[in-house]
Design an enzyme around this catalytic site. Structure first.
Site, PDB file in Angstrom:
ATOM      1  N   HIS A  89      -7.146   0.652  -7.290  1.00 55.39           N
ATOM      2  CA  HIS A  89      -7.061   0.093  -6.471  1.00 55.39           C
ATOM      3  C   HIS A  89      -6.933  -1.395  -6.728  1.00 55.39           C
ATOM      4  CE1 HIS A  89      -7.174  -0.825  -2.198  1.00 55.39           C
ATOM      5  NE2 HIS A  89      -8.253   0.227  -1.747  1.00 55.39           N
ATOM      6  N   ARG A 108       0.888  -1.126  -0.102  1.00 52.45           N
ATOM      7  CA  ARG A 108      -0.100   0.070  -0.003  1.00 52.45           C
ATOM      8  C   ARG A 108       0.836   1.123   0.281  1.00 52.45           C
ATOM      9  NH1 ARG A 108      -5.937   1.197   1.759  1.00 52.45           N
ATOM     10  NH2 ARG A 108      -5.787   2.319   2.564  1.00 52.45           N
ATOM     11  N   ARG A 166     -14.544  -6.792   0.994  1.00 53.68           N
ATOM     12  CA  ARG A 166     -13.548  -6.679   0.908  1.00 53.68           C
ATOM     13  C   ARG A 166     -12.615  -8.074   1.800  1.00 53.68           C
ATOM     14  NH1 ARG A 166     -10.943  -1.958   1.139  1.00 53.68           N
ATOM     15  NH2 ARG A 166      -8.912  -2.977   0.523  1.00 53.68           N
ATOM     16  N   ASP A 178     -16.612   8.695  -3.368  1.00 56.41           N
ATOM     17  CA  ASP A 178     -15.594   8.082  -2.992  1.00 56.41           C
ATOM     18  C   ASP A 178     -15.014   9.645  -2.254  1.00 56.41           C
ATOM     19  OD1 ASP A 178     -13.523   7.224  -1.531  1.00 56.41           O
ATOM     20  OD2 ASP A 178     -12.186   6.893  -3.688  1.00 56.41           O
ATOM     21  N   CYS A 180     -16.557   3.607  -1.050  1.00 54.45           N
ATOM     22  CA  CYS A 180     -15.564   2.410  -0.979  1.00 54.45           C
ATOM     23  C   CYS A 180     -14.541   2.433   0.747  1.00 54.45           C
ATOM     24  CB  CYS A 180     -14.191   2.270  -1.817  1.00 54.45           C
ATOM     25  SG  CYS A 180     -13.635   3.930  -1.528  1.00 54.45           S
ATOM     26  N   GLN A 203      -9.629  -3.378  -4.058  1.00 58.75           N
ATOM     27  CA  GLN A 203     -10.905  -2.516  -3.831  1.00 58.75           C
ATOM     28  C   GLN A 203     -11.764  -3.143  -5.512  1.00 58.75           C
ATOM     29  OE1 GLN A 203     -12.344  -0.379  -1.392  1.00 58.75           O
ATOM     30  NE2 GLN A 203     -14.389  -1.161  -2.463  1.00 58.75           N
TER      31      GLN A 203
END
Length: 314
Positions: free
Chosen positions: A137, A110, A301, A233, A273, A140
């Site tokens: 991402h 990450r 997830r 988002d 998300c 996701q």
């Protein structure tokens, strides 16, 4: 499709994967979830395997769901930050990747810069998986596609409206995944905040081949008309604090509220998300209301991580 052709591959962005491969990850996500609720709390395909979690940015969902996913696959995680490794004292990403490849079976990173992932993948002999970068991402997006399939029963032909920051890393992955799976994606964003042109170009080309479509508009009401899914988002991502005031000003008309959801029509679900900035990009009445699929999305997830890791880790 032979599962063996996925084994050992990097996952930096979904442009490297075919629609068939992405679809398989999505379907396996829901299969992992079904097996979990049927009582299979451990599916030991990673028994004896170790997965490194190298995080330059803080996390709730990504870190915890990855640690639990690896445990439910019978494996072990090693959590690392730059300050806890020699990266914090100037060791190169290349040297770190070479060394970690001797200890671990995969790395989920990450990172602040997508270039870090690319450098790591060039020098690692084990899979490098993107746990979030400034560009994309992908984990996701796999969970999101699984949530849409779970809620709508299909992916091809689904209309997804993304409302808000057009340069968002999650949106970039939704564009790559959705275009390959035949979704119709409309992005409502100010003209000043468009998606990455390289990703947009790929998505437009791939959508033509899959029977989907990609459109960029400035009017959120135009975008959500007839939508199956309304997605947003945060407006200010980690590392963008210096531009927060300007972004909030530009994106204020793009708030997802009850009026916008009602304009979408009765079949629309809401997705985010997380984490959410309540009262900014979304109101409480939407994220906590009957439209919201956010909590199932967050749970997925975990199952998406199990699916991806079980396919990629050798």
């Amino acid at each position: 499709m032979s599962l063996h052709r996925l084994r050992g591959r990097h996952l930096l962005w979904l442009a490297d994967y075919s629609g068939e491969e992405i679809r398989h990850m999505v379907e396996l996500t829901l299969e992992m979830k079904r097996r979990y609720y049927a009582g299979e709390r451990v599916i030991p395909v990673l028994r004896g395997r170790s997965v490194g979690l190298l995080f330059e940015k803080p996390s709730t969902r990504t870190r915890i769901s990855l640690e639990v996913a690896v445990a439910q696959l019978g494996g072990h995680t090693v959590y690392m930050t730059p300050s806890e490794t020699q990266l914090g004292r100037g060791e190169t990403v290349a040297d770190t990747a070479r060394v970690l490849s001797r200890y671990l079976d995969a790395i989920v990173a990450r990172v602040k810069s997508h270039k870090t992932l690319e450098e790591m993948a060039r020098h690692a002999s084990i899979p490098v998986i993107n746990g979030l970068s400034d560009l994309t991402h992908p984990l996701q997006a796999i969970a999101d596609m699984a949530t849409i399939l779970e809620k709508k029963g299909r992916l091809k032909g689904v209309k997804l409206a993304f409302v808000g920051d057009g340069a968002d890393n999650v949106l970039h992955s939704l564009l790559l995944a959705g275009s390959k799976l035949g979704l119709h994606i409309t992005v409502a964003t100010p003209p000043q905040i468009r998606p990455d042109e390289r990703i947009l170009s790929i998505a437009l080309k791939v959508a033509e081949e899959s029977g989907g479509s990609v459109e960029i508009v400035s009017d959120p009401y135009e975008a959500v008309s007839g939508a199956d899914v309304v997605y947003t988002d945060v407006w200010v991502s980690m590392g963008q604090e210096s531009m927060a005031e300007e972004k909030v000003r530009l994106l204020k008309p793009y708030q997802v509220n009850a009026k916008l959801m009602e304009a979408a029509g009765g079949r629309a679900i809401f997705m985010h998300c997380l984490p959410a900035k309540r009262g900014q990009e979304v109101t409480d009445e939407v994220i906590d209301g009957p439209w919201s699929a956010v909590w199932d999305q967050a749970e997925n997830r975990l199952h998406a991580h199990k699916a991806v890791l079980s396919l990629l880790v050798p």
